[in-house]
Design an enzyme around this catalytic site. Structure first.
Site, PDB file in Angstrom:
ATOM      1  N   SER A 177       2.318   6.814  -2.355  1.00  0.00           N
ATOM      2  CA  SER A 177       3.556   7.306  -2.962  1.00  0.00           C
ATOM      3  C   SER A 177       3.601   8.831  -2.995  1.00  0.00           C
ATOM      4  O   SER A 177       2.575   9.502  -3.050  1.00  0.00           O
ATOM      5  CB  SER A 177       3.687   6.771  -4.386  1.00  0.00           C
ATOM      6  OG  SER A 177       3.789   5.369  -4.379  1.00  0.00           O
TER       7      SER A 177
HETATM    8  N1  SAH Z   1       0.225   2.763  -5.690  1.00  0.00           N
HETATM    9  C1  SAH Z   1       0.171   3.224  -4.318  1.00  0.00           C
HETATM   10  C2  SAH Z   1       1.447   2.918  -3.577  1.00  0.00           C
HETATM   11  C3  SAH Z   1       1.278   1.824  -2.592  1.00  0.00           C
HETATM   12  S1  SAH Z   1       2.762   1.314  -1.774  1.00  0.00           S
HETATM   13  C4  SAH Z   1      -0.150   4.701  -4.317  1.00  0.00           C
HETATM   14  O1  SAH Z   1      -0.891   5.128  -5.175  1.00  0.00           O
HETATM   15  O2  SAH Z   1       0.286   5.436  -3.455  1.00  0.00           O
HETATM   16  C5  SAH Z   1       3.121  -0.185  -2.622  1.00  0.00           C
HETATM   17  C6  SAH Z   1       2.118  -1.290  -2.502  1.00  0.00           C
HETATM   18  O3  SAH Z   1       2.690  -2.440  -3.111  1.00  0.00           O
HETATM   19  C7  SAH Z   1       1.756  -1.723  -1.074  1.00  0.00           C
HETATM   20  O4  SAH Z   1       0.388  -1.574  -0.888  1.00  0.00           O
HETATM   21  C8  SAH Z   1       2.178  -3.195  -1.027  1.00  0.00           C
HETATM   22  O5  SAH Z   1       1.319  -4.023  -0.267  1.00  0.00           O
HETATM   23  C9  SAH Z   1       2.131  -3.578  -2.501  1.00  0.00           C
HETATM   24  N2  SAH Z   1       2.893  -4.761  -2.865  1.00  0.00           N
HETATM   25  C10 SAH Z   1       4.103  -5.175  -2.409  1.00  0.00           C
HETATM   26  N3  SAH Z   1       4.452  -6.331  -2.989  1.00  0.00           N
HETATM   27  C11 SAH Z   1       3.440  -6.657  -3.863  1.00  0.00           C
HETATM   28  C12 SAH Z   1       3.208  -7.759  -4.752  1.00  0.00           C
HETATM   29  N4  SAH Z   1       4.077  -8.768  -4.878  1.00  0.00           N
HETATM   30  N5  SAH Z   1       2.067  -7.773  -5.468  1.00  0.00           N
HETATM   31  C13 SAH Z   1       1.150  -6.762  -5.349  1.00  0.00           C
HETATM   32  N6  SAH Z   1       1.313  -5.717  -4.525  1.00  0.00           N
HETATM   33  C14 SAH Z   1       2.446  -5.659  -3.782  1.00  0.00           C
END
Ligand code: SAH
Length: 227
Positions: free
Chosen positions: A71
């Site tokens: 993010s």
């Molecule tokens: N928190 C991260 C952002 C990752 S992007 C950071 O620090 O940058 C969002 C993440 O959400 C992705 O890895 C994706 O696989 C996950 N995601 C999407 N749907 C999800 C669900 N139903 N349960 C858990 N994770 C999910």
């Protein structure tokens, strides 16, 4: 370069580079000094591929594999500040209490959250990312952070209720399980929408829920099931 050397930092990985990122966040309107300190403390370059490390302190999302992204720092800071606003009772630096993060990804935001919470649970549905986050976070020895592998649209019932819930992936509509796992007085922030997404801030009161729509955002989609 080994990771200890990298986190002490020279050049693009140094504390000075991170401090400049914090200054930009301040200029963009982040005022919460506790959040800014947490953003300044977590080495974001250790959460992206070495080839992208030189861009780790730019204020942008970056790819982390599996079609997902780390993010944007501004959005991480904005969401955490919104959860904290007006809740600094008692232990100001840990005012988020017990937190659930949906979408661990590479683990970056989980590490930031752990600085301002009593306990953090973070769930990820893609096993490869869950394992990568574990590997990224291990050398940081963060004692109050637990990672789970599963579908976060069902929340994490075994650890509920939570004082704070934060989603890093956007659902068309907020999964109902998340609101029910919020403690009374607790707050949730999540991007909602498909094409046009906004941040939704939900607060659980003694009698129900109050909701507010905040800024327009762009997140990867929340998906059901494990992968
Ligand atoms: N928190 C991260 C952002 C990752 S992007 C950071 O620090 O940058 C969002 C993440 O959400 C992705 O890895 C994706 O696989 C996950 N995601 C999407 N749907 C999800 C669900 N139903 N349960 C858990 N994770 C999910």
């Amino acid at each position: 370069m080994n990771s200890a050397r990298k986190s002490q930092g020279i050049g693009f990985t140094s504390q000075r580079t991170r401090d400049r990122m914090v200054e930009r966040l301040r200029e963009k309107g982040i005022r919460d000094e506790t959040v800014l300190a947490a953003m300044g403390a977590v080495p974001r370059h250790l959460f992206v591929d070495e080839a992208l490390a030189s861009r780790a302190y730019e204020d942008t999302a970056l790819p982390i594999g599996f079609e997902q992204t780390i993010s944007q720092p501004f959005v991480v800071a904005l969401m955490i500040a919104a959860l904290r606003q007006g809740r600094a009772d008692g232990d100001e630096k840990r005012s988020l209490g017990k937190v659930l993060e949906i979408g661990t990804g590479c683990g970056y935001q989980a590490a930031v959250l752990a600085q301002v919470a009593k306990e953090v649970y973070s769930i990820e549905r893609i096993q490869g990312l869950h394992e990568r986050a574990r590997a990224n976070l291990r050398p940081m020895r963060i004692g109050n952070l637990r990672l789970a592998y599963g579908d976060g649209s069902e929340g994490l019932p075994e650890a509920a209720p939570f004082d704070s819930i934060i989603s890093a992936a956007a659902a068309a509509e907020l999964p109902p399980a998340l609101k029910t796992q919020l403690a009374v007085g607790g707050r949730l922030i999540a991007p909602v929408g498909v094409q046009d997404q906004v941040l939704l801030l939900v607060e659980r009161t003694a009698t129900g829920f109050s909701e507010r729509r905040l800024d327009a955002v762009r997140f990867v989609p929340l998906r059901a099931g494990k992968q």
